[in-house]
Design a protein around this motif. Structure first.
Motif, PDB file in Angstrom:
ATOM      1  N   GLN A 155       0.841  -1.193   0.000  1.00 51.43           N
ATOM      2  CA  GLN A 155       0.000   0.000   0.000  1.00 51.43           C
ATOM      3  C   GLN A 155       0.877   1.243   0.000  1.00 51.43           C
ATOM      4  O   GLN A 155       1.868   1.325   0.720  1.00 51.43           O
ATOM      5  N   GLY A 156       0.536   2.215  -0.843  1.00 53.76           N
ATOM      6  CA  GLY A 156       1.318   3.440  -0.952  1.00 53.76           C
ATOM      7  C   GLY A 156       1.307   4.252   0.331  1.00 53.76           C
ATOM      8  O   GLY A 156       0.414   4.137   1.176  1.00 53.76           O
ATOM      9  N   ILE A 157       2.322   5.102   0.458  1.00 52.93           N
ATOM     10  CA  ILE A 157       2.488   5.946   1.632  1.00 52.93           C
ATOM     11  C   ILE A 157       2.363   7.402   1.228  1.00 52.93           C
ATOM     12  O   ILE A 157       2.962   7.841   0.245  1.00 52.93           O
ATOM     13  N   GLU A 158       1.564   8.151   2.010  1.00 53.59           N
ATOM     14  CA  GLU A 158       1.517   9.601   1.839  1.00 53.59           C
ATOM     15  C   GLU A 158       2.677  10.198   2.613  1.00 53.59           C
ATOM     16  O   GLU A 158       2.821   9.969   3.817  1.00 53.59           O
ATOM     17  N   SER A 159       3.507  10.960   1.937  1.00 51.70           N
ATOM     18  CA  SER A 159       4.758  11.427   2.546  1.00 51.70           C
ATOM     19  C   SER A 159       4.566  12.463   3.637  1.00 51.70           C
ATOM     20  O   SER A 159       5.377  12.564   4.553  1.00 51.70           O
ATOM     21  N   GLY A 160       3.497  13.259   3.521  1.00 54.05           N
ATOM     22  CA  GLY A 160       3.309  14.356   4.471  1.00 54.05           C
ATOM     23  C   GLY A 160       4.184  15.556   4.181  1.00 54.05           C
ATOM     24  O   GLY A 160       4.252  16.488   4.980  1.00 54.05           O
ATOM     25  N   LEU A 161       4.851  15.543   3.022  1.00 54.42           N
ATOM     26  CA  LEU A 161       5.734  16.641   2.655  1.00 54.42           C
ATOM     27  C   LEU A 161       4.999  17.696   1.846  1.00 54.42           C
ATOM     28  O   LEU A 161       4.019  17.409   1.156  1.00 54.42           O
ATOM     29  N   THR A 162       5.486  18.910   1.926  1.00 59.43           N
ATOM     30  CA  THR A 162       5.032  19.976   1.059  1.00 59.43           C
ATOM     31  C   THR A 162       6.249  20.766   0.623  1.00 59.43           C
ATOM     32  O   THR A 162       7.315  20.690   1.252  1.00 59.43           O
ATOM     33  N   TRP A 163       6.102  21.507  -0.471  1.00 56.94           N
ATOM     34  CA  TRP A 163       7.241  22.267  -0.983  1.00 56.94           C
ATOM     35  C   TRP A 163       6.775  23.641  -1.413  1.00 56.94           C
ATOM     36  O   TRP A 163       5.694  23.806  -1.980  1.00 56.94           O
ATOM     37  N   SER A 164       7.567  24.661  -1.118  1.00 56.30           N
ATOM     38  CA  SER A 164       7.300  26.018  -1.576  1.00 56.30           C
ATOM     39  C   SER A 164       8.613  26.668  -1.997  1.00 56.30           C
ATOM     40  O   SER A 164       9.694  26.273  -1.537  1.00 56.30           O
ATOM     41  N   LYS A 165       8.526  27.655  -2.881  1.00 54.58           N
ATOM     42  CA  LYS A 165       9.733  28.337  -3.326  1.00 54.58           C
ATOM     43  C   LYS A 165      10.442  29.034  -2.174  1.00 54.58           C
ATOM     44  O   LYS A 165      11.674  29.134  -2.145  1.00 54.58           O
ATOM     45  N   ALA A 166       9.662  29.543  -1.221  1.00 52.76           N
ATOM     46  CA  ALA A 166      10.249  30.299  -0.110  1.00 52.76           C
ATOM     47  C   ALA A 166      10.970  29.394   0.884  1.00 52.76           C
ATOM     48  O   ALA A 166      12.060  29.714   1.361  1.00 52.76           O
ATOM     49  N   ARG A 194       7.845  19.310   6.305  1.00 56.72           N
ATOM     50  CA  ARG A 194       7.016  18.178   6.685  1.00 56.72           C
ATOM     51  C   ARG A 194       5.810  18.693   7.469  1.00 56.72           C
ATOM     52  O   ARG A 194       5.948  19.294   8.530  1.00 56.72           O
ATOM     53  N   LEU A 195       4.633  18.435   6.916  1.00 56.49           N
ATOM     54  CA  LEU A 195       3.404  18.853   7.578  1.00 56.49           C
ATOM     55  C   LEU A 195       2.961  17.839   8.626  1.00 56.49           C
ATOM     56  O   LEU A 195       2.354  18.200   9.635  1.00 56.49           O
ATOM     57  N   ARG A 196       3.243  16.578   8.399  1.00 60.93           N
ATOM     58  CA  ARG A 196       2.860  15.503   9.317  1.00 60.93           C
ATOM     59  C   ARG A 196       3.702  14.277   9.025  1.00 60.93           C
ATOM     60  O   ARG A 196       4.442  14.243   8.039  1.00 60.93           O
ATOM     61  N   LYS A 197       3.570  13.285   9.851  1.00 64.22           N
ATOM     62  CA  LYS A 197       4.313  12.046   9.659  1.00 64.22           C
ATOM     63  C   LYS A 197       3.765  11.282   8.451  1.00 64.22           C
ATOM     64  O   LYS A 197       2.581  11.399   8.128  1.00 64.22           O
ATOM     65  N   PRO A 198       4.603  10.469   7.807  1.00 61.30           N
ATOM     66  CA  PRO A 198       4.104   9.631   6.702  1.00 61.30           C
ATOM     67  C   PRO A 198       3.022   8.674   7.197  1.00 61.30           C
ATOM     68  O   PRO A 198       3.065   8.205   8.338  1.00 61.30           O
ATOM     69  N   ARG A 199       2.049   8.377   6.334  1.00 61.95           N
ATOM     70  CA  ARG A 199       0.970   7.453   6.705  1.00 61.95           C
ATOM     71  C   ARG A 199       0.495   6.706   5.464  1.00 61.95           C
ATOM     72  O   ARG A 199       0.715   7.133   4.333  1.00 61.95           O
ATOM     73  N   ARG A 200      -0.159   5.577   5.681  1.00 67.61           N
ATOM     74  CA  ARG A 200      -0.677   4.777   4.576  1.00 67.61           C
ATOM     75  C   ARG A 200      -1.759   5.548   3.821  1.00 67.61           C
ATOM     76  O   ARG A 200      -2.587   6.227   4.407  1.00 67.61           O
TER      77      ARG A 200
END
Length: 243
Positions: free
Chosen positions: A196-207, A212-218
């Motif tokens: 089952q894939g994992i949601e990374s909880g990562l986000t990216w912005s130019k600034a 990391r917004l939250r821990k990885p989860r299924r």
């Protein structure tokens, strides 16, 4: 009456001379070479592509020597597809993370649904070209699901850069299915999710770059379930009808 007859004879002689001149092979050869010289000068100056189709009085791929000398037309339709592919492929490699170099080397080209192993300069005019990275984690890197040394959205960034450089091409980013061949590691394509894939909880912005917004989860998404076939982000290049 004699004058009228004399004028008619003179007109006939002029028309005959004109036809003889227009039928002269040496004149046709001269005009044809002039056309080719003008074409090659544009190519040498970088103002035109080295890939082109020739139209002689509307006939495709006819030779310049066959052009009519009374209002005939020789035209060259230049193709920038091969040049655009070479540029885009270089941009994909340049924008790739380079910690090991494996991802950078994994970019591949497909032409009309088949893997292209020849030089990009040989890509035929009118083809549908896909540039894709065959690594199993290519989707994660492109969508920002995996933290790397470069921003996500490589394919879209390359699409925009290539469009600015080659405005007559049609470019799009899409997720494609790969149903044959091997990836850069030698594995069979397409990659099939083993778990089952994992949601990374990562986000990216130019600034701020990656955060990391939250821990990885299924993930609960069906397309990330074990056994699902991966689709690959790709840059698709075609030519406009007027390109």
């Amino acid at each position: 009456m004699a004058r009228a007859r004399m004028a008619e004879v003179i007109r006939e002689q002029i028309n005959l001379a004109t036809r003889n001149v227009l039928a002269s092979q040496s004149l046709h050869d001269l005009v044809a070479q002039e056309c080719r010289d003008l074409r090659d000068a544009q190519i040498s100056a970088g103002a035109a592509s080295s890939v082109f189709s020739t139209f002689v009085d509307g006939r495709m791929n006819d030779v310049e020597e066959h052009v009519r000398l009374d209002n005939g037309i020789v035209s060259y339709v230049f193709s920038y597809l091969a040049q655009g592919v070479a540029f885009a492929l270089g941009e994909c490699q340049k924008r790739s993370p380079a910690r090991t170099g494996a991802f950078r080397k994994a970019w591949a080209v497909r032409v009309n649904g088949r893997w292209w192993t020849r030089d990009t300069v040989a890509i035929p005019k009118g083809s549908i070209v896909e540039i894709v990275n065959t690594m199993p984690y290519a989707r994660k890197i492109d969508t920002g699901g995996q933290q790397t040394s470069v921003p996500p959205g490589i394919v879209e960034a390359v699409r925009q850069a290539t469009q600015r450089q080659f405005p007559t091409l049609i470019l799009g980013r899409k997720f494609i299915n790969l149903t044959d061949g091997r990836d850069a590691r030698g594995g069979r394509l397409p990659y099939v999710l083993r778990a089952q894939g994992i949601e990374s909880g990562l986000t990216w912005s130019k600034a701020d770059g990656f955060e990391r917004l939250r821990k990885p989860r299924r993930s609960n998404r069906k397309d990330r379930a074990a056994g699902q076939v991966m689709t690959y982000p790709a840059l698709v290049l075609t030519e406009s009808e007027n390109g």
